[in-house]
Design a protein around this motif. Sequence first.
Motif, PDB file in Angstrom:
ATOM      1  N   ALA A  39       0.029  -4.602  -6.084  1.00 27.61           N
ATOM      2  CA  ALA A  39       0.814  -3.821  -7.049  1.00 27.61           C
ATOM      3  C   ALA A  39       2.198  -4.446  -7.262  1.00 27.61           C
ATOM      4  O   ALA A  39       2.720  -4.461  -8.372  1.00 27.61           O
ATOM      5  CB  ALA A  39       0.950  -2.378  -6.565  1.00 27.61           C
ATOM      6  N   ARG A  40       2.776  -4.982  -6.189  1.00 24.81           N
ATOM      7  CA  ARG A  40       4.092  -5.626  -6.289  1.00 24.81           C
ATOM      8  C   ARG A  40       4.008  -7.026  -6.862  1.00 24.81           C
ATOM      9  O   ARG A  40       4.918  -7.472  -7.563  1.00 24.81           O
ATOM     10  CB  ARG A  40       4.752  -5.701  -4.897  1.00 24.81           C
ATOM     11  CG  ARG A  40       5.256  -4.392  -4.337  1.00 24.81           C
ATOM     12  CD  ARG A  40       6.117  -4.599  -3.085  1.00 24.81           C
ATOM     13  NE  ARG A  40       5.493  -5.455  -2.086  1.00 24.81           N
ATOM     14  CZ  ARG A  40       4.659  -5.041  -1.125  1.00 24.81           C
ATOM     15  NH1 ARG A  40       4.338  -3.759  -1.040  1.00 24.81           N
ATOM     16  NH2 ARG A  40       4.165  -5.894  -0.249  1.00 24.81           N
ATOM     17  N   ARG A  41       2.906  -7.718  -6.547  1.00 21.65           N
ATOM     18  CA  ARG A  41       2.747  -9.116  -6.956  1.00 21.65           C
ATOM     19  C   ARG A  41       1.371  -9.303  -7.586  1.00 21.65           C
ATOM     20  O   ARG A  41       0.438  -9.767  -6.929  1.00 21.65           O
ATOM     21  CB  ARG A  41       2.885 -10.029  -5.740  1.00 21.65           C
ATOM     22  CG  ARG A  41       4.254 -10.011  -5.126  1.00 21.65           C
ATOM     23  CD  ARG A  41       4.333 -10.725  -3.782  1.00 21.65           C
ATOM     24  NE  ARG A  41       3.521 -11.929  -3.675  1.00 21.65           N
ATOM     25  CZ  ARG A  41       3.107 -12.422  -2.509  1.00 21.65           C
ATOM     26  NH1 ARG A  41       3.410 -11.839  -1.373  1.00 21.65           N
ATOM     27  NH2 ARG A  41       2.374 -13.520  -2.470  1.00 21.65           N
ATOM     28  N   PRO A  42       1.209  -8.909  -8.827  1.00 24.51           N
ATOM     29  CA  PRO A  42      -0.092  -9.047  -9.484  1.00 24.51           C
ATOM     30  C   PRO A  42      -0.634 -10.476  -9.376  1.00 24.51           C
ATOM     31  O   PRO A  42       0.099 -11.436  -9.567  1.00 24.51           O
ATOM     32  CB  PRO A  42       0.189  -8.661 -10.942  1.00 24.51           C
ATOM     33  CG  PRO A  42       1.400  -7.773 -10.856  1.00 24.51           C
ATOM     34  CD  PRO A  42       2.226  -8.334  -9.724  1.00 24.51           C
ATOM     35  N   GLY A  43      -1.904 -10.571  -9.033  1.00 25.54           N
ATOM     36  CA  GLY A  43      -2.531 -11.880  -8.855  1.00 25.54           C
ATOM     37  C   GLY A  43      -2.612 -12.313  -7.405  1.00 25.54           C
ATOM     38  O   GLY A  43      -3.238 -13.320  -7.084  1.00 25.54           O
ATOM     39  N   TYR A  44      -1.964 -11.535  -6.506  1.00 28.64           N
ATOM     40  CA  TYR A  44      -1.975 -11.886  -5.080  1.00 28.64           C
ATOM     41  C   TYR A  44      -3.396 -11.940  -4.524  1.00 28.64           C
ATOM     42  O   TYR A  44      -3.779 -12.899  -3.851  1.00 28.64           O
ATOM     43  CB  TYR A  44      -1.128 -10.899  -4.274  1.00 28.64           C
ATOM     44  CG  TYR A  44      -1.307 -11.045  -2.786  1.00 28.64           C
ATOM     45  CD1 TYR A  44      -0.698 -12.096  -2.098  1.00 28.64           C
ATOM     46  CD2 TYR A  44      -2.100 -10.155  -2.065  1.00 28.64           C
ATOM     47  CE1 TYR A  44      -0.880 -12.248  -0.727  1.00 28.64           C
ATOM     48  CE2 TYR A  44      -2.292 -10.310  -0.705  1.00 28.64           C
ATOM     49  CZ  TYR A  44      -1.680 -11.357  -0.044  1.00 28.64           C
ATOM     50  OH  TYR A  44      -1.871 -11.502   1.317  1.00 28.64           O
ATOM     51  N   LEU A  45      -4.195 -10.907  -4.819  1.00 31.31           N
ATOM     52  CA  LEU A  45      -5.556 -10.856  -4.273  1.00 31.31           C
ATOM     53  C   LEU A  45      -6.369 -12.065  -4.733  1.00 31.31           C
ATOM     54  O   LEU A  45      -7.040 -12.713  -3.920  1.00 31.31           O
ATOM     55  CB  LEU A  45      -6.253  -9.552  -4.675  1.00 31.31           C
ATOM     56  CG  LEU A  45      -5.671  -8.268  -4.083  1.00 31.31           C
ATOM     57  CD1 LEU A  45      -6.436  -7.056  -4.595  1.00 31.31           C
ATOM     58  CD2 LEU A  45      -5.689  -8.304  -2.560  1.00 31.31           C
TER      59      LEU A  45
END
Length: 198
Positions: A39-45
């Motif tokens: 949620a804080r860093r979209p694309g992390y997953l």
Amino acid sequence: GSPKHPTPMFSAQVEGVILNPPWNVPASIARNELLPTEARRPGYLASMGIRWVDGRLQQRPGPKNSLGVIKFDVPNRFGVYLHDTPAKGLFAQPVRAFSHGCMRLQEPRALALTLLGPQGMSAETLDAGIAAGVTRRIGLARRLPLYVVHWTVRVEPDGRVGFRPDIYGWDRKLAAALPKAVTSASQAAARPARRAPV
């Protein structure tokens, strides 16, 4: 495991070795850590090779996989794994209690060869299996016992007694329980023995 996520004491059996394992993320880790990070860093997953599979997060095998390239198949009721790790730098730390309860191995390849060597697995074959990048489970011909215990006192190589940190506070709980146990045992021993009916 960390003090917040202690590794339990238990016994189990090592049933096999899994090369290039996927990591099925526990719901609590997904909810409390990974999804908030996404949620804080979209694309992390996606950057970590994590995707939704059958309603849960799963990390694909690969260099970023939290289980590394070798996982030992040790079924147990705690969901605790014995596995490799990409975070090799953690082994340089004096206290290595960082996990969510699982046990990271510094030398997983050596352990895999010790377990699989008697079945004909060579180092070259093991390395080729890892390099293939495909998930593969190799069952052990004979299951081996595993005992996970926490010892905060040991005899050092020079014969002195060595003390380790009691990071979970279990020694304090044991010390508090011992007088009660000793008192109960003493009282039981002092009672006259019951005669068996004739």
